[in-house]
Motif scaffolding. Structure first.
Motif, PDB file in Angstrom:
ATOM      1  N   THR A  10       0.652  -1.392   0.183  1.00  0.00           N
ATOM      2  CA  THR A  10      -0.243   0.264   0.157  1.00  0.00           C
ATOM      3  C   THR A  10       1.012   1.558  -0.269  1.00  0.00           C
ATOM      4  N   PRO A  11       1.482   1.879   0.526  1.00  0.00           N
ATOM      5  CA  PRO A  11       2.624   2.694   0.349  1.00  0.00           C
ATOM      6  C   PRO A  11       3.611   2.449  -0.272  1.00  0.00           C
ATOM      7  N   VAL A  43       4.455   4.999  -3.287  1.00  0.00           N
ATOM      8  CA  VAL A  43       5.554   5.730  -3.730  1.00  0.00           C
ATOM      9  C   VAL A  43       6.087   6.088  -4.932  1.00  0.00           C
ATOM     10  N   VAL A  44       5.578   4.810  -5.898  1.00  0.00           N
ATOM     11  CA  VAL A  44       5.357   4.627  -7.410  1.00  0.00           C
ATOM     12  C   VAL A  44       4.559   5.409  -8.567  1.00  0.00           C
ATOM     13  N   GLY A  45       3.671   5.349  -8.167  1.00  0.00           N
ATOM     14  CA  GLY A  45       2.675   6.312  -8.221  1.00  0.00           C
ATOM     15  C   GLY A  45       3.214   7.203  -8.409  1.00  0.00           C
ATOM     16  N   MET A  46       3.484   8.367  -7.254  1.00  0.00           N
ATOM     17  CA  MET A  46       3.532  10.025  -6.859  1.00  0.00           C
ATOM     18  C   MET A  46       5.126   9.937  -8.183  1.00  0.00           C
ATOM     19  N   ALA A  97      11.642   1.326  -5.850  1.00  0.00           N
ATOM     20  CA  ALA A  97      10.196   1.019  -5.128  1.00  0.00           C
ATOM     21  C   ALA A  97       9.333   0.003  -5.641  1.00  0.00           C
ATOM     22  N   GLU A  98      10.063  -0.230  -7.140  1.00  0.00           N
ATOM     23  CA  GLU A  98       9.375  -0.780  -8.466  1.00  0.00           C
ATOM     24  C   GLU A  98       9.980  -2.136  -7.815  1.00  0.00           C
ATOM     25  N   ALA A  99      11.619  -2.069  -8.149  1.00  0.00           N
ATOM     26  CA  ALA A  99      12.142  -3.877  -7.849  1.00  0.00           C
ATOM     27  C   ALA A  99      11.311  -4.543  -6.516  1.00  0.00           C
ATOM     28  N   LEU A 100      11.381  -3.318  -5.414  1.00  0.00           N
ATOM     29  CA  LEU A 100      11.166  -4.046  -4.190  1.00  0.00           C
ATOM     30  C   LEU A 100       9.334  -5.094  -4.451  1.00  0.00           C
ATOM     31  N   LEU A 101       8.968  -4.428  -5.638  1.00  0.00           N
ATOM     32  CA  LEU A 101       7.776  -5.188  -5.105  1.00  0.00           C
ATOM     33  C   LEU A 101       7.762  -6.008  -6.162  1.00  0.00           C
ATOM     34  N   VAL A 102       8.641  -6.309  -7.157  1.00  0.00           N
ATOM     35  CA  VAL A 102       8.502  -7.678  -8.143  1.00  0.00           C
ATOM     36  C   VAL A 102       9.265  -8.060  -6.588  1.00  0.00           C
ATOM     37  N   ILE A 103      10.141  -8.419  -6.091  1.00  0.00           N
ATOM     38  CA  ILE A 103      11.379  -8.871  -4.936  1.00  0.00           C
ATOM     39  C   ILE A 103       9.486  -9.938  -3.418  1.00  0.00           C
ATOM     40  N   ILE A 104       8.786  -8.589  -3.707  1.00  0.00           N
ATOM     41  CA  ILE A 104       8.214  -9.891  -3.002  1.00  0.00           C
ATOM     42  C   ILE A 104       7.171 -10.073  -3.393  1.00  0.00           C
TER      43      ILE A 104
END
Ligand code: ADP
Length: 733
Positions: free
Chosen positions: A229-230, A234-237, A261-268
């Motif tokens: 969610t946060p 971050v990505v959107g903004m 932030a996008e890389a972190l999302l991929v890992i998650i």
């Protein structure tokens, strides 16, 4: 007669008698000799017979003694066998052809404690009778007569199947009966109490472990939701910030924030998916989907990266392969995203090409689909080709180290493809590139879908201009399959040379946008200035940018590259002679704006959402919780609703249920409002819950501008004006 005569006569007579006597004596002695010989022979025979008799006697004696030794041995063996049978813990008995017990060991008889009747001589049906009468076996709710009938039926079958019985004292016995050739039955009653207890313990332990795994995946899902969610904000903004004016340095910082932030999302997502597969929580959800569209969606997401890296992203979708299949589009997209993502990641120059071919075996409802992703990247050392499919496995060398990743993508893809009963493989040459492929068999979703779309008629000669050879080949192949003869050139300069040489007469010109020296639009302008009137189609990786160029007027259409087949066919059909434009007025110029409702409780997310679709000509309204969404549905009458799932007061699922109920309450045949869920990377249970609540589709956060815009365009009703005025609802790059 004289005396002398008489004497002479007597003497003759005597001489005759003497001769006779001699003769007889000779005969007698011959007879005696013969007799002697015979007697001798007889004597010899008697001696011989005696010797034989003696031999036989001895033999007989030996046989007798052997027999008694053998008998003794048999007895010893039998004693030992019984002794062994007696000492084993399991019951053993055998019965004759008439079901009469011949023998049974102690363990067998012990089950019938103190029942003297159960002994050799008893019949099997009687044993069953006593078993139920004395309550020896716990038969639960079964009627005793039924149980006996069942057991007897089993016993009488030629090959009785093993059966497990629970005794009154909670001991478990497994009966194994074997029928011999003569009709005898050998019964083995194995005491499996320990095994059953162990199994129960195992089941218990498994339940505990499963509960722990569920708790783990639920925890991971919650955590991922909380982190996403946060991160979504971050990505959107960051994405919105990149649209503002900034110094180069600021742009670098913002891009770094967004990329990290996008890389972190991929890992998650990877970790979450992998733990779901591990916990066997991942199930496939087959539904009708468009494979070609699915590939193009993945490509759209990767295009910004390929544009930046200057590599080409191409699709060669078999012209005669249908596109609508039944499968899990989410998971297929995930595999494609991984393979394409890797190909783009590990390719520094050249191209990435997706090839889709298929075969439909006769008499089968399944189509064998082969998808390969070829790249001209760094390749994989031969020794590592199998290794990279393992979890967390990456090629560890200097060239690889510069790329980020978890090493989970291929492991997940392999598991997903094997869940689909497919195969995944790779061929690679270090330094030259890799080709990852997978094969799955899917049923066609629409059996009426013609294998090849309707072909444009009346176009016979086409000109293809593209600096990339593979691209020229693909386009030429497509044109030729449509019956259009293709001439391929690699630059604007080459086209002009051709014209100068007096060649021409093309019915249609297909040109790439981004070309060195003279780009596609410049070429179009030059061609027009030289009087070339053939329709020109421009293929651009950034079609919205191209569409705004003043030189747009020189081309008949701008198509997003790579172009779905359907789109290309439609455009070519429109250009074909004899094509009739839809009558003007079918889309009234003064039509109302499309109404879109977005329910989202998080303020940042609302802001991001609004900004992402600010370029669209629509009427957008927000609701901040489910209740407001239901109210807005009643007075705003939206054409499309985006619905966040977790919201306070009334969540997205409840709100959707309420809206669906309101729809049916109005008029039974009222238009169903499309509702698109907006959710975090959902757990499977959630997904089912979401779809069963009446939602039509869902978007995963962080939301992508293009995905939202695609949904808006796809759901624009007839009476409303197009949300994207130019380019007939073309996708914006
Ligand atoms: P990740 O990409 O996150 O590292 P993957 O499981 O997707 O994890 O890939 C594992 C490894 O396989 C990569 O780290 C890389 O070494 C190798 N690999 C995968 N795809 C390619 C490719 N197209 N070209 C070169 N190497 C690749």
């Amino acid at each position: 007669m004289s005396l002398a005569n008489k004497l002479a006569e007597e003497r003759r007579a005597r001489l005759g008698a003497e001769r006779m006597l001699e003769l007889k004596q000779a005969e007698l002695s011959a007879a005696n000799r013969k007799l002697g010989r015979h007697a001798k022979q007889l004597t010899e025979e008697i001696v011989e017979t005696r010797a034989q008799v003696e031999t036989f006697r001895n033999e007989n004696q030996r046989v007798k003694s052997d027999l008694s030794i053998a008998n003794e041995k048999v007895q010893v063996a039998e004693r030992r066998l019984w002794h062994s049978i007696e000492t084993i813990q399991d019951g053993f008995a055998f019965f004759d052809l008439d079901n009469i017990m011949i023998a049974a060991n102690h363990a067998y008889l012990a089950v019938f404690d103190r029942l003297e009747e159960v002994a050799p001589g008893i019949s099997y049906p009687r044993i069953l009778q006593l078993t139920t009468e004395e309550g020896i076996v716990n038969i639960g709710d079964t009627r005793p007569s039924d149980w006996r009938a069942e057991m007897l039926h089993r016993w009488e079958s030629p090959d009785p199947q093993p059966v497990t019985l629970r005794l009154w004292n909670d001991q478990y016995i497994r009966l194994i009966d074997q029928r011999g050739h003569g009709g005898d039955v050998v019964t083995l009653a194995l005491n499996i109490t320990e095994t059953v207890r162990y199994e129960k313990e195992l089941q218990q332990a498994r339940k505990v472990a499963e509960a722990a795994a569920r708790a783990k995946s639920a925890f991971l899902a919650n955590m991922s939701h909380e982190i996403r969610t946060p991160l979504n904000g971050v990505v959107g903004m960051a994405e919105l910030l990149t649209d503002t004016s900034m110094s180069e340095e600021q742009r670098l910082y913002v891009n770094t924030i967004k990329n990290s932030a996008e890389a972190l999302l991929v890992i998650i997502n990877d970790v979450l998916d992998y733990s779901k597969i591990e916990a066997e929580k991942l199930v496939l959800h087959p539904e009708p989907f468009d494979l070609e569209r699915c590939i193009h969606e993945v490509i759209m997401l990767l295009q910004p990266t390929t544009r930046e890296k200057g590599i080409d992203l191409l699709v060669d979708y078999d012209l005669f392969l249908p596109t609508l299949f039944l499968g899990d589009p989410g998971r297929i997209r995930q595999v494609l995203t991984n393979l394409l993502g890797n190909a783009v990641k590990f390719t520094l120059k050249g191209h990435v090409l997706v090839r889709v071919t298929g075969m439909h075996p006769e008499h089968s409802i399944l189509t064998n689909i082969h998808i390969t992703v070829e790249d001209t990247g760094i390749g994989i050392p031969a020794a590592k080709v199998d290794y990279i499919f393992g979890e967390f496995n990456q090629v560890e060398d200097d060239r690889n180290r510069q790329f980020e990743g978890t090493g989970l993508g291929l492991a997940i893809s392999q598991r997903l493809i094997s869940m689909m009963d497919g195969k995944i493989w790779v061929e690679s040459e270090e330094g030259a590139g890799s080709a990852f492929g997978f094969q799955i068999a899917l049923p066609m979703a629409d059996l009426d879908e013609a294998a090849a779309p309707e072909l444009p008629r009346g176009l016979t000669r086409g000109l293809v201009i593209d600096p990339v050879a593979v691209n020229r080949q693909i386009q030429a192949k497509q044109l030729e399959l449509m019956g259009i003869e293709a001439t391929c050139l690699d630059s604007g300069r080459a086209v002009l040379d051709l014209l100068n040489a007096g060649e021409g007469g093309f019915d249609v010109i297909l040109t790439d946008h981004n070309m060195p020296e003279m780009d596609g639009l410049e070429l179009a302008e030059t061609l027009r200035s030289r009087g070339v009137e053939a329709p020109i189609l421009l293929f651009s990786t950034n079609s919205s940018y191209a569409a705004q160029d003043p030189a747009r007027q020189f081309v008949q259409g701008v198509l997003q590259k790579p172009t779905p087949r359907r789109e290309l066919f439609a455009r070519l059909r429109e250009l074909a002679p004899g094509f009739v434009e839809p009558p003007p007025g079918s889309q009234p110029a003064k039509a109302r704006a499309m109404r879109v409702l977005a329910a989202e409780d998080n303020k940042t997310n609302r802001l991001v959402f609004g900004k992402m679709i600010k370029s669209l000509d629509i009427d957008l309204r927000f609701a901040t919780n489910g209740e407001e969404a239901v109210e807005a549905y009643a007075d705003f009458r939206p054409d499309l609703i985006f619905m966040d799932i977790s919201m306070p007061r009334m969540d997205g699922k409840q709100a959707t249920i309420a809206i669906r109920a309101a729809e049916t309450a109005q008029e039974p045949d009222a238009q169903r409002t499309p509702i698109i869920a907006m959710t975090a990377h959902a757990m499977d249970g959630d997904r089912e819950g979401i779809m069963s609540a009446g939602l039509d589709d869902y978007l995963t956060k962080p939301l992508r501008k293009q995905a939202i815009i695609d949904h808006v365009i796809a759901n624009c009703p007839e009476g409303a004006r197009p949300p994207l005025p130019d380019e007939k609802g073309q996708q914006v790059g």
